[in-house]
Design a protein around this motif. Sequence first.
Motif, PDB file in Angstrom:
ATOM      1  N   PHE A  61      37.308 130.124 -49.151  1.00 27.42           N
ATOM      2  CA  PHE A  61      35.830 130.825 -49.037  1.00 27.42           C
ATOM      3  C   PHE A  61      34.676 129.493 -49.287  1.00 27.42           C
ATOM      4  O   PHE A  61      34.647 129.131 -50.317  1.00 27.42           O
ATOM      5  N   MET A  62      34.133 129.318 -48.989  1.00 23.99           N
ATOM      6  CA  MET A  62      32.583 128.316 -48.638  1.00 23.99           C
ATOM      7  C   MET A  62      31.675 129.677 -49.916  1.00 23.99           C
ATOM      8  O   MET A  62      31.419 130.162 -49.701  1.00 23.99           O
ATOM      9  N   VAL A  63      31.836 129.118 -51.067  1.00 25.50           N
ATOM     10  CA  VAL A  63      31.515 129.419 -52.497  1.00 25.50           C
ATOM     11  C   VAL A  63      30.084 129.033 -52.850  1.00 25.50           C
ATOM     12  O   VAL A  63      29.929 127.972 -52.514  1.00 25.50           O
ATOM     13  N   ILE A  64      28.762 129.905 -53.179  1.00 25.86           N
ATOM     14  CA  ILE A  64      27.531 129.854 -53.273  1.00 25.86           C
ATOM     15  C   ILE A  64      27.173 130.133 -55.120  1.00 25.86           C
ATOM     16  O   ILE A  64      27.079 131.561 -54.608  1.00 25.86           O
ATOM     17  N   THR A  65      27.201 130.207 -55.518  1.00 24.98           N
ATOM     18  CA  THR A  65      26.854 130.789 -57.149  1.00 24.98           C
ATOM     19  C   THR A  65      25.411 130.921 -57.510  1.00 24.98           C
ATOM     20  O   THR A  65      25.511 129.667 -57.379  1.00 24.98           O
ATOM     21  N   LEU A  67      32.352 124.790 -61.969  1.00 21.80           N
ATOM     22  CA  LEU A  67      31.069 124.168 -60.985  1.00 21.80           C
ATOM     23  C   LEU A  67      29.565 123.916 -62.035  1.00 21.80           C
ATOM     24  O   LEU A  67      28.340 123.897 -61.428  1.00 21.80           O
ATOM     25  N   VAL A  68      29.414 125.373 -63.290  1.00 24.39           N
ATOM     26  CA  VAL A  68      28.765 125.163 -64.027  1.00 24.39           C
ATOM     27  C   VAL A  68      28.515 124.140 -65.001  1.00 24.39           C
ATOM     28  O   VAL A  68      28.014 124.414 -66.158  1.00 24.39           O
ATOM     29  N   SER A  69      29.481 123.597 -65.276  1.00 24.60           N
ATOM     30  CA  SER A  69      30.127 122.729 -66.556  1.00 24.60           C
ATOM     31  C   SER A  69      29.648 120.944 -66.309  1.00 24.60           C
ATOM     32  O   SER A  69      29.928 120.261 -64.962  1.00 24.60           O
ATOM     33  N   LYS A  70      29.780 120.531 -67.146  1.00 23.98           N
ATOM     34  CA  LYS A  70      29.841 118.519 -66.860  1.00 23.98           C
ATOM     35  C   LYS A  70      30.653 118.157 -68.119  1.00 23.98           C
ATOM     36  O   LYS A  70      29.341 118.459 -68.743  1.00 23.98           O
ATOM     37  N   ASP A  71      31.397 117.214 -68.206  1.00 25.75           N
ATOM     38  CA  ASP A  71      32.091 116.789 -68.957  1.00 25.75           C
ATOM     39  C   ASP A  71      32.657 117.883 -69.648  1.00 25.75           C
ATOM     40  O   ASP A  71      33.371 117.500 -70.821  1.00 25.75           O
ATOM     41  N   GLY A  72      32.825 119.557 -69.320  1.00 25.26           N
ATOM     42  CA  GLY A  72      33.469 120.168 -70.017  1.00 25.26           C
ATOM     43  C   GLY A  72      32.519 120.934 -70.925  1.00 25.26           C
ATOM     44  O   GLY A  72      33.254 122.665 -71.126  1.00 25.26           O
ATOM     45  N   HIS A  85      22.114 126.496 -57.750  1.00 27.30           N
ATOM     46  CA  HIS A  85      22.486 127.152 -57.596  1.00 27.30           C
ATOM     47  C   HIS A  85      24.312 125.769 -58.464  1.00 27.30           C
ATOM     48  O   HIS A  85      23.823 125.026 -58.443  1.00 27.30           O
ATOM     49  N   GLY A  86      25.432 126.523 -58.454  1.00 28.72           N
ATOM     50  CA  GLY A  86      26.338 125.894 -59.880  1.00 28.72           C
ATOM     51  C   GLY A  86      26.638 124.842 -58.834  1.00 28.72           C
ATOM     52  O   GLY A  86      26.939 124.606 -57.222  1.00 28.72           O
ATOM     53  N   GLY A  87      27.460 123.762 -58.905  1.00 32.75           N
ATOM     54  CA  GLY A  87      28.269 122.713 -58.682  1.00 32.75           C
ATOM     55  C   GLY A  87      26.513 121.221 -58.715  1.00 32.75           C
ATOM     56  O   GLY A  87      26.268 121.178 -60.114  1.00 32.75           O
ATOM     57  N   ALA A  88      27.183 120.512 -57.497  1.00 27.81           N
ATOM     58  CA  ALA A  88      26.218 119.433 -58.004  1.00 27.81           C
ATOM     59  C   ALA A  88      24.435 119.443 -57.391  1.00 27.81           C
ATOM     60  O   ALA A  88      24.057 118.415 -58.515  1.00 27.81           O
ATOM     61  N   LYS A 106      37.731 129.827 -63.814  1.00 22.89           N
ATOM     62  CA  LYS A 106      38.102 129.014 -64.234  1.00 22.89           C
ATOM     63  C   LYS A 106      37.178 127.987 -63.668  1.00 22.89           C
ATOM     64  O   LYS A 106      36.229 127.012 -63.498  1.00 22.89           O
ATOM     65  N   GLU A 107      37.741 127.885 -61.607  1.00 23.35           N
ATOM     66  CA  GLU A 107      36.797 127.511 -60.809  1.00 23.35           C
ATOM     67  C   GLU A 107      35.449 127.019 -60.961  1.00 23.35           C
ATOM     68  O   GLU A 107      34.885 126.631 -60.257  1.00 23.35           O
ATOM     69  N   LEU A 108      34.869 128.613 -60.905  1.00 24.83           N
ATOM     70  CA  LEU A 108      33.111 128.855 -61.254  1.00 24.83           C
ATOM     71  C   LEU A 108      32.720 128.401 -62.489  1.00 24.83           C
ATOM     72  O   LEU A 108      31.658 127.985 -62.474  1.00 24.83           O
ATOM     73  N   ILE A 109      33.734 128.023 -63.796  1.00 26.80           N
ATOM     74  CA  ILE A 109      32.880 127.433 -64.950  1.00 26.80           C
ATOM     75  C   ILE A 109      33.246 126.099 -64.333  1.00 26.80           C
ATOM     76  O   ILE A 109      32.036 125.392 -64.804  1.00 26.80           O
TER      77      ILE A 109
END
Length: 442
Positions: A324-328, A154-159, A116-119, A149-152
Amino acid sequence: MKRKFTTLLAVVTAFGMVLSGCGGANGANGAKTDEGAAGDAGGGQSQAGKKLEIFSWWTGAGEEAGLKALIALYKQKHPDTEIINAAVAGGAGTNAKAVLASRMQGGDPPDTFQVHGGAELNTGWVAADKMNDLSDLYASEGWSRKFPKELIDLVSKDGKPYSVPVDIHRGNVLFYNKKVFDQNGLTPPKTFDDFFRAADTLQAKGITPLALGDKEPWAAAMIFEDALLGTMGADDYKKLFTGEISFDDARVKDALEKTKKMLSYVNKDHAARNWQDAAQLMAKGEAAMNIMGDWAKGYFTTDLKLKANEDFGWVPTPNTEGSFMVITDTFGLPKNVKHPEEVKEFLKLLGSVEGQDAFNPLKGSIPARIDADPTKYDAYGKQTMEDFRKAKLAPSIAHGSAAPEGFVTQLNQVMTIFVTKGDVDQAVKALVQAAAQNGMKK
């Protein structure tokens, strides 16, 4: 190095706790490794040793059909590659995450795995230095212009992006049986008061108002996180995970009170059922409503052959319209895998219009890309695509996007006790403690 090892150890420990709370599984370590999956897509013995192991928890409902569609599409483009479908059964990845942690710790990473994207991705595998930066792939495929962009983020760290989103699921959905609602003169609830009035009417007539299957506790955790979103709004909800708002906030207590009342309307055998069982209760009219992520929609239409807006309807969970509770679901390229080039080709497929439009209509999700073909989606898909563009996004706690895995594990433990005892003050105290232990406090 010491910090990275400590992070990985924390990830493995948290996933191990998840596994210890789960029921039986298939195969060694709960794995349901299906090397015949290549055969599902017309495969055979690979040439020149080309292989691709895909690790996920997509083993049932519409998700398995979606995965098989992706495998078939990949085999069309790469017929000389053997696909190993290393799927592990268990809703929300409860078993798969523990098996994955064991493999990663043991230096045996799958070629690519669902995360899952995010944490779950960023504070877990990226922080542990187990994932490759995909910036070059994003540039070559033009994904920075094709994913929101908000989705990117979620799958990014430090850009830097570390995985490719294949879908978007909505977690704050209340599905309802249209026949039951029509026969009882009910309208879909928009607010908590609407929900409680409808539930009282149904209960008085001997109809189970709300179907729940919390054999795995994340299903009950979803009801709570949706109640949190409904009481706090998307902006303040997100501040819980940065420490800007504490879990002893009065609105958290209010959300727990509302969750407690909602749970008073569920089927008595909820602890013995999984999410599909609960969804089926609603589908058959044995219960009126079901709060679940929209993978349930894929189950309704792909497996049960129900029609959206005819057999079942849907609304956002109480007080969450406009959020929108998002789960990717995403896949990346772990370090030190055996078949990196095959993984890159798979990731290109996942991020393409063709791949996303083959997968998402079957799974019940919507595409992560903004340029997918809406005509391939039913009434639910079209409306959800529109809502996603307009709504405020909020990451799911229950599915690992909002908070570290350690907090998610503790939340599930809190909900297991809360569903039985209903002690709001005890739950608040436990959540405050869990937030502090997982670095979610300023």
